[in-house]
Write a protein that holds these residues in place. Sequence first.
Motif, PDB file in Angstrom:
ATOM      1  N   MET B   1       0.840  -1.199   0.000  1.00 36.03           N
ATOM      2  CA  MET B   1       0.000   0.000   0.000  1.00 36.03           C
ATOM      3  C   MET B   1       0.873   1.246   0.000  1.00 36.03           C
ATOM      4  O   MET B   1       1.893   1.289   0.661  1.00 36.03           O
ATOM      5  N   VAL B   2       0.432   2.233  -0.758  1.00 31.42           N
ATOM      6  CA  VAL B   2       1.136   3.508  -0.799  1.00 31.42           C
ATOM      7  C   VAL B   2       0.189   4.586  -0.318  1.00 31.42           C
ATOM      8  O   VAL B   2      -0.980   4.601  -0.687  1.00 31.42           O
ATOM      9  N   VAL B   3       0.687   5.479   0.558  1.00 29.39           N
ATOM     10  CA  VAL B   3      -0.127   6.596   1.030  1.00 29.39           C
ATOM     11  C   VAL B   3       0.584   7.877   0.635  1.00 29.39           C
ATOM     12  O   VAL B   3       1.725   8.111   1.033  1.00 29.39           O
ATOM     13  N   ASP B   4      -0.097   8.705  -0.160  1.00 26.68           N
ATOM     14  CA  ASP B   4       0.503   9.940  -0.643  1.00 26.68           C
ATOM     15  C   ASP B   4       0.168  11.068   0.331  1.00 26.68           C
ATOM     16  O   ASP B   4      -0.984  11.501   0.414  1.00 26.68           O
ATOM     17  N   LEU B   5       1.169  11.525   1.066  1.00 25.21           N
ATOM     18  CA  LEU B   5       0.917  12.549   2.074  1.00 25.21           C
ATOM     19  C   LEU B   5       0.646  13.911   1.436  1.00 25.21           C
ATOM     20  O   LEU B   5       0.142  14.813   2.086  1.00 25.21           O
ATOM     21  N   ASP B   6       0.997  14.052   0.162  1.00 28.81           N
ATOM     22  CA  ASP B   6       0.744  15.314  -0.529  1.00 28.81           C
ATOM     23  C   ASP B   6      -0.732  15.494  -0.831  1.00 28.81           C
ATOM     24  O   ASP B   6      -1.258  16.597  -0.741  1.00 28.81           O
ATOM     25  N   THR B   7      -1.387  14.398  -1.182  1.00 26.58           N
ATOM     26  CA  THR B   7      -2.788  14.532  -1.578  1.00 26.58           C
ATOM     27  C   THR B   7      -3.746  14.300  -0.418  1.00 26.58           C
ATOM     28  O   THR B   7      -4.905  14.661  -0.513  1.00 26.58           O
ATOM     29  N   CYS B   8      -3.275  13.719   0.666  1.00 26.25           N
ATOM     30  CA  CYS B   8      -4.177  13.473   1.799  1.00 26.25           C
ATOM     31  C   CYS B   8      -4.654  14.800   2.372  1.00 26.25           C
ATOM     32  O   CYS B   8      -3.849  15.674   2.686  1.00 26.25           O
ATOM     33  N   THR B   9      -5.985  14.950   2.496  1.00 27.81           N
ATOM     34  CA  THR B   9      -6.539  16.189   3.035  1.00 27.81           C
ATOM     35  C   THR B   9      -6.968  16.027   4.488  1.00 27.81           C
ATOM     36  O   THR B   9      -7.480  16.966   5.088  1.00 27.81           O
ATOM     37  N   GLY B  10      -6.811  14.856   5.035  1.00 25.19           N
ATOM     38  CA  GLY B  10      -7.203  14.625   6.430  1.00 25.19           C
ATOM     39  C   GLY B  10      -8.704  14.580   6.624  1.00 25.19           C
ATOM     40  O   GLY B  10      -9.200  14.863   7.711  1.00 25.19           O
ATOM     41  N   CYS B  11      -9.453  14.196   5.594  1.00 25.11           N
ATOM     42  CA  CYS B  11     -10.919  14.234   5.694  1.00 25.11           C
ATOM     43  C   CYS B  11     -11.474  13.085   6.518  1.00 25.11           C
ATOM     44  O   CYS B  11     -12.613  13.135   6.966  1.00 25.11           O
ATOM     45  N   GLU B  12     -10.709  12.043   6.719  1.00 23.14           N
ATOM     46  CA  GLU B  12     -11.086  10.895   7.542  1.00 23.14           C
ATOM     47  C   GLU B  12     -12.212  10.050   6.954  1.00 23.14           C
ATOM     48  O   GLU B  12     -12.864   9.298   7.670  1.00 23.14           O
ATOM     49  N   ALA B  13     -12.450  10.173   5.656  1.00 22.18           N
ATOM     50  CA  ALA B  13     -13.415   9.278   5.010  1.00 22.18           C
ATOM     51  C   ALA B  13     -12.928   7.836   5.135  1.00 22.18           C
ATOM     52  O   ALA B  13     -13.719   6.906   5.326  1.00 22.18           O
ATOM     53  N   LYS B  57      -0.020  18.938   9.204  1.00 21.05           N
ATOM     54  CA  LYS B  57       0.392  17.749   8.449  1.00 21.05           C
ATOM     55  C   LYS B  57      -0.507  16.587   8.834  1.00 21.05           C
ATOM     56  O   LYS B  57      -0.799  16.410  10.014  1.00 21.05           O
ATOM     57  N   PHE B  58      -0.895  15.802   7.867  1.00 23.80           N
ATOM     58  CA  PHE B  58      -1.694  14.616   8.144  1.00 23.80           C
ATOM     59  C   PHE B  58      -0.911  13.373   7.782  1.00 23.80           C
ATOM     60  O   PHE B  58      -0.147  13.379   6.821  1.00 23.80           O
ATOM     61  N   ARG B  59      -1.132  12.333   8.557  1.00 16.51           N
ATOM     62  CA  ARG B  59      -0.541  11.057   8.184  1.00 16.51           C
ATOM     63  C   ARG B  59      -1.487   9.928   8.600  1.00 16.51           C
ATOM     64  O   ARG B  59      -1.657   9.681   9.797  1.00 16.51           O
ATOM     65  N   PRO B  60      -2.128   9.297   7.621  1.00 14.37           N
ATOM     66  CA  PRO B  60      -2.967   8.147   7.988  1.00 14.37           C
ATOM     67  C   PRO B  60      -2.071   7.006   8.465  1.00 14.37           C
ATOM     68  O   PRO B  60      -1.121   6.624   7.773  1.00 14.37           O
ATOM     69  N   VAL B  61      -2.355   6.492   9.672  1.00 21.49           N
ATOM     70  CA  VAL B  61      -1.537   5.406  10.215  1.00 21.49           C
ATOM     71  C   VAL B  61      -2.427   4.188  10.454  1.00 21.49           C
ATOM     72  O   VAL B  61      -3.470   4.285  11.097  1.00 21.49           O
ATOM     73  N   LEU B  62      -2.008   3.075   9.912  1.00 22.00           N
ATOM     74  CA  LEU B  62      -2.730   1.821  10.088  1.00 22.00           C
ATOM     75  C   LEU B  62      -1.681   0.735  10.264  1.00 22.00           C
ATOM     76  O   LEU B  62      -0.487   1.034  10.242  1.00 22.00           O
ATOM     77  N   CYS B  63      -2.113  -0.495  10.474  1.00 21.74           N
ATOM     78  CA  CYS B  63      -1.149  -1.576  10.626  1.00 21.74           C
ATOM     79  C   CYS B  63      -0.232  -1.592   9.422  1.00 21.74           C
ATOM     80  O   CYS B  63      -0.684  -1.589   8.281  1.00 21.74           O
TER      81      CYS B  63
END
Lengths: 451, 224
Positions: B1-13, B57-63
């Motif tokens: 999985m790749v998470v792009d921190l540039d495009t993440c808006t932190g919307c939490e959907a 800054k947002f960072r989605p964190v999961l396992c």
Amino acid sequence: MSEYADTLVADLLRPLVKTSWRFWTLVVLLLGVVSLGVGSFAYQVNTGIGVWGLNSPVFWAFDITNFVFWIGISHAGTLISAILRLVNAEWRRPVTRCAEVITVFALMIGAMFPIVHLGRPWLFFWLMPYPTERQIWPNFRSPLVWDFFAITTYLTGSSLFLYLPTIPDFALVRDKATGFRRRLYSILALGWSGTTKQWHRLESAMQIMAIAIVPVAVSVHTIVSFDFSMAPVPGWHSTIFGPYFVAGAIFSGIAALIIAMASIRKFLHLEKYLHPVHFENLGKLLLLMSLLWGYFVFAERLTTWYGNAGSEMTVFWQTQRLSFAPLYWTMVVANFIVPVTILSFKRTRTIAGCVVASFGVVLGMWLERFLIIVPALGHKYLAYSWGSYRPRTPEILLLVATFGAMVLLYVLFSKVVPIISIWEMKIGEHPKLAHEQRTRDEAQAMWRTQP
Amino acid sequence: MVVDLDTCTGCEACVVACHAENNIPTAGPDEAARGRAMHWLRVERYWEGEFPDARLKFRPVLCQQCDAAPCESVCPTYASHHTDEGLNAQVYNRCIGTRYCANACPYNVRFFNFFNPQWDKPLHLQFNPDVSIREVGVMEKCTFCVQRIKAVEQTADAEQREMKDGELKPACAQSCPATAIVFGDLNDPESRVARLFESGRGEKLLEDVGAQPKIVYLKRQAEV
């Protein structure tokens, strides 16, 4: 039999023979305290471990603190008693059994916590290797499984180590008892008749156990420390933890032993057998361990601070300066400043002084374990997921109940078994048989009750 | 999985989608205040600088589905274990609740059922039948939507073909409006995730802890 031996037997058997109303009041009181803990556990099993103050990320707190603390206390006995036996320290004679009993009971209490703290305690037996149709064994890479083996080995070993030297005393009580008691003590005495052959075997067995139990005791607390040092948690992942935990365990064990001996001396009126010199000697040992503990803490703190790794330092400052600092400095005072001050001077190294220092050490060592576990878990790498911890009533009750259980077991034990080994006192020179210097064989002959 | 921190808006959907897909209980305000909230996926929020020059800054964190997962080796019952496919699996039925895995996890992405699960109404009417409910005393965490992985695998098997890149989306990736979360096979050099990983912006979270996490974060470059 000599006059001395007669009074010795009479004195040391008195707690078994005479029971005052005070004993029953104490037992009822302690049963009350223990039942609080049992009730708290029942409530927790029924509702879920959420009734404790645990949270995400502090998944361990009082539960594992109690576990490590009581396993630590258990090092009183066996280790100290084994070492004193091996070096043949004569003053050990009235001390060994008091110490060995602490080991067995503290271990039983400590070993409950890995079960009590489970989310689903009714499945605790999955920690054991047993044949099952699902063909799953426990994960031998897990330090918790190492714990299981270490603790069961230690419990077996220390129970034997307590039981072996009690056999001749059981025989003595058997010969003096009647009715039900006679039958009970006959079973416990395993047919002891005091022949030379039996003495010989007992001594060999004791020698083997004394040698075997020392590495077992050291390995047990090392493995307990591995529960922490094996995990990549800042503040836990340290190579010093093995010896640091073993030293701390012996430290708290001696403190518990001093408290137990002072209580026995006072409440069972054994002033004649537990002398100030015993407390003086144990006080010196406690002083030594206090200095050793201080050295370990210094070495551990200094290397962390000098290494200055980000995540390690977060935990470091939590304990040194931030929210856990009051507990941390209480620990330093209780574990180091108070005992070293009191025990360094002969004038204050009295029975009372030793007991005060010991209470400090018991408190300090409990705090030490708490401060290793909680600040580290609350401040792992990602600052967003940090947390703190506040205990709630059920876990506090559980902690109180462990102390109640320890005292209760000790009180009941000293009611059915002579808490000072009678035959070892007879054989020993302490207190000296003033005008009758006997050889060991003569002393044994004096003891022999049946042909 | 790749998470792009540039495009993440932190919307939490993604957080909401994860709850819905995986039957994650709602802790309620009191328990959440005690630190018992369960979010297999959380969006971490970090402020940089002082107001008014603050930057969020947002960072989605999961396992992170680590290859050398600290949670696996410490579990005494193999409840936490590595599957042949490389997933970091949690077997709820085998878990006895030592919570050791959660302590060993450097990312704090494991969650414990302190009580039997409950849901705010009407969430109790929308359970996902493909995901089991976890009882009190067991640990749970992100599964990479293993139920979806299995479903796509079975379809591909039935049609006697390989899985296609982009065919499989966990709930978080599916629901991300900014497509900040991309799921795929890092071993396939042609896949979108592999190309994003090689873009030069790829980094892993807490790599120096040594757990060998699988999730790739694309470093933030935008100045907004």
